[in-house]
Design an enzyme around this catalytic site. Sequence first.
Site, PDB file in Angstrom:
ATOM      1  N   ASP A   1      27.235   5.383  12.367  1.00 33.26           N
ATOM      2  CA  ASP A   1      28.087   6.468  12.864  1.00 33.26           C
ATOM      3  C   ASP A   1      29.489   5.972  13.162  1.00 33.26           C
ATOM      4  O   ASP A   1      30.483   6.627  12.851  1.00 33.26           O
ATOM      5  CB  ASP A   1      27.484   7.085  14.135  1.00 33.26           C
ATOM      6  CG  ASP A   1      26.330   8.031  13.822  1.00 33.26           C
ATOM      7  OD1 ASP A   1      26.092   8.306  12.625  1.00 33.26           O
ATOM      8  OD2 ASP A   1      25.668   8.492  14.766  1.00 33.26           O
TER       9      ASP A   1
ATOM     10  N   THR B   1      10.388   7.499  16.972  1.00 32.84           N
ATOM     11  CA  THR B   1       9.541   6.298  16.953  1.00 32.84           C
ATOM     12  C   THR B   1      10.322   5.027  16.619  1.00 32.84           C
ATOM     13  O   THR B   1       9.787   3.921  16.782  1.00 32.84           O
ATOM     14  CB  THR B   1       8.436   6.445  15.890  1.00 32.84           C
ATOM     15  OG1 THR B   1       9.077   6.544  14.607  1.00 32.84           O
ATOM     16  CG2 THR B   1       7.603   7.705  16.133  1.00 32.84           C
TER      17      THR B   1
ATOM     18  N   ARG C   1      15.910   5.136  10.404  1.00 27.77           N
ATOM     19  CA  ARG C   1      14.983   5.038  11.535  1.00 27.77           C
ATOM     20  C   ARG C   1      14.631   6.433  12.022  1.00 27.77           C
ATOM     21  O   ARG C   1      15.498   7.277  12.210  1.00 27.77           O
ATOM     22  CB  ARG C   1      15.608   4.271  12.703  1.00 27.77           C
ATOM     23  CG  ARG C   1      15.830   2.824  12.447  1.00 27.77           C
ATOM     24  CD  ARG C   1      15.954   2.007  13.715  1.00 27.77           C
ATOM     25  NE  ARG C   1      16.715   2.597  14.787  1.00 27.77           N
ATOM     26  CZ  ARG C   1      16.789   2.085  16.011  1.00 27.77           C
ATOM     27  NH1 ARG C   1      16.135   0.969  16.308  1.00 27.77           N
ATOM     28  NH2 ARG C   1      17.509   2.649  16.945  1.00 27.77           N
TER      29      ARG C   1
ATOM     30  N   ASP D   1      25.792   3.022  17.608  1.00 31.15           N
ATOM     31  CA  ASP D   1      25.246   3.316  16.279  1.00 31.15           C
ATOM     32  C   ASP D   1      26.241   2.833  15.226  1.00 31.15           C
ATOM     33  O   ASP D   1      27.306   3.430  15.028  1.00 31.15           O
ATOM     34  CB  ASP D   1      24.996   4.827  16.143  1.00 31.15           C
ATOM     35  CG  ASP D   1      24.243   5.154  14.866  1.00 31.15           C
ATOM     36  OD1 ASP D   1      24.692   4.718  13.785  1.00 31.15           O
ATOM     37  OD2 ASP D   1      23.202   5.819  14.944  1.00 31.15           O
TER      38      ASP D   1
HETATM   39  C1  PRP Z   1      20.355   1.266  11.825  1.00 28.18           C
HETATM   40  C2  PRP Z   1      20.893  -0.078  11.378  1.00 28.18           C
HETATM   41  C3  PRP Z   1      19.665  -0.755  10.838  1.00 28.18           C
HETATM   42  C4  PRP Z   1      18.581  -0.236  11.754  1.00 28.18           C
HETATM   43  C5  PRP Z   1      18.224  -1.310  12.743  1.00 28.18           C
HETATM   44  O1  PRP Z   1      20.199   2.113  10.765  1.00 28.18           O
HETATM   45  O2  PRP Z   1      21.911   0.026  10.431  1.00 28.18           O
HETATM   46  O3  PRP Z   1      19.396  -0.428   9.494  1.00 28.18           O
HETATM   47  O4  PRP Z   1      19.121   0.904  12.434  1.00 28.18           O
HETATM   48  O5  PRP Z   1      17.199  -0.909  13.557  1.00 28.18           O
HETATM   49  P1  PRP Z   1      15.745  -1.561  13.512  1.00 28.18           P
HETATM   50  O6  PRP Z   1      15.923  -3.023  13.558  1.00 28.18           O
HETATM   51  O7  PRP Z   1      15.094  -1.009  14.754  1.00 28.18           O
HETATM   52  O8  PRP Z   1      15.064  -1.091  12.262  1.00 28.18           O
HETATM   53  P2  PRP Z   1      19.794   3.661  10.902  1.00 28.18           P
HETATM   54  O9  PRP Z   1      18.346   3.834  10.625  1.00 28.18           O
HETATM   55  O10 PRP Z   1      20.322   4.220  12.184  1.00 28.18           O
HETATM   56  O11 PRP Z   1      20.511   4.324   9.661  1.00 28.18           O
HETATM   57  P3  PRP Z   1      22.055   4.421   9.235  1.00 28.18           P
HETATM   58  O12 PRP Z   1      22.487   3.047   8.841  1.00 28.18           O
HETATM   59  O13 PRP Z   1      21.989   5.368   8.104  1.00 28.18           O
HETATM   60  O14 PRP Z   1      22.841   4.955  10.407  1.00 28.18           O
HETATM   61  N1  URA Z   2      20.871   0.888  14.947  1.00 29.23           N
HETATM   62  C1  URA Z   2      22.150   0.882  15.388  1.00 29.23           C
HETATM   63  O1  URA Z   2      23.067   1.330  14.688  1.00 29.23           O
HETATM   64  N2  URA Z   2      22.401   0.369  16.609  1.00 29.23           N
HETATM   65  C2  URA Z   2      21.428  -0.125  17.397  1.00 29.23           C
HETATM   66  O2  URA Z   2      21.721  -0.590  18.502  1.00 29.23           O
HETATM   67  C3  URA Z   2      20.105  -0.102  16.921  1.00 29.23           C
HETATM   68  C4  URA Z   2      19.861   0.398  15.690  1.00 29.23           C
END
Ligand code: PRP
Ligand code: URA
Length: 207
Positions: A202, A107, A103, A199
């Site tokens: 993380d 945005t 993400r 997160d």
């Molecule tokens: C997080 C989560 C989803 C996404 C959800 O990933 O694991 O993939 O956000 O958010 P959305 O419904 O608004 O798309 P992130 O992009 O933070 O990546 P990561 O898993 O590498 O931390």
């Molecule tokens: N991605 C995450 O890991 N947590 C949230 O709450 C939203 C997106």
Amino acid sequence: MNPVEIVSHPLAQRHLTALRDAETPTERFAWHLNRLAELLFLEASRDLPVEEVPVKTPLAETEGVRLAKPVVLCPILRAGLGLLDAVRPMVPEARVAHIGLARDETTAEAHSYYAKFPDGMAEAEVFLLDPMLATGGSAVEGVRQLQAAGATSIRFVCVVSCPQGIEAFQKAHPGVPITTAAVDAGLNLQSYIVPGLGDAGDRYFGT
Ligand code: PRP
Ligand code: URA
């Protein structure tokens, strides 16, 4: 419209509570996420087609079952790996696809950076795995990529969802069922789920 199944089993909800707790350290967070993933997958896979097979016990012949179709597990990188780690031993013969989405921090739009799919997607029962359904952008794009790779039977498994994400997902993919442990109140200004669990990536990987 696709159904949303909320897994309200006390053991699932106990794991979710530990995941929500900001004091839960990485190693416990990972353990609880893995255990919850098992329970969610058990429900999400309840209607997998099976075929009868004969089996000889030490005492007699009887009927058993085997999965009738191949299974593909697809984590959305990176946090989806927290579900895959637990689910893969439950279906060791499953093939594993990967979709990498991140993400944009401003945005909240999901950007694709990696994708790899096994052969035979069209014949497989496919499970898309991602702990968070926030805006829905990642899950919507994940299903789009699976369908572009030929998948016809897809289920989405997540830990925490919210109304905005569910609405966006159902609008884009009305045929794809969702299994989740919770539908939370909504999103904050940074598009994080509230109350959520923070997160997920993380916290699972300790970054
Ligand atoms: C997080 C989560 C989803 C996404 C959800 O990933 O694991 O993939 O956000 O958010 P959305 O419904 O608004 O798309 P992130 O992009 O933070 O990546 P990561 O898993 O590498 O931390
Ligand atoms: N991605 C995450 O890991 N947590 C949230 O709450 C939203 C997106």
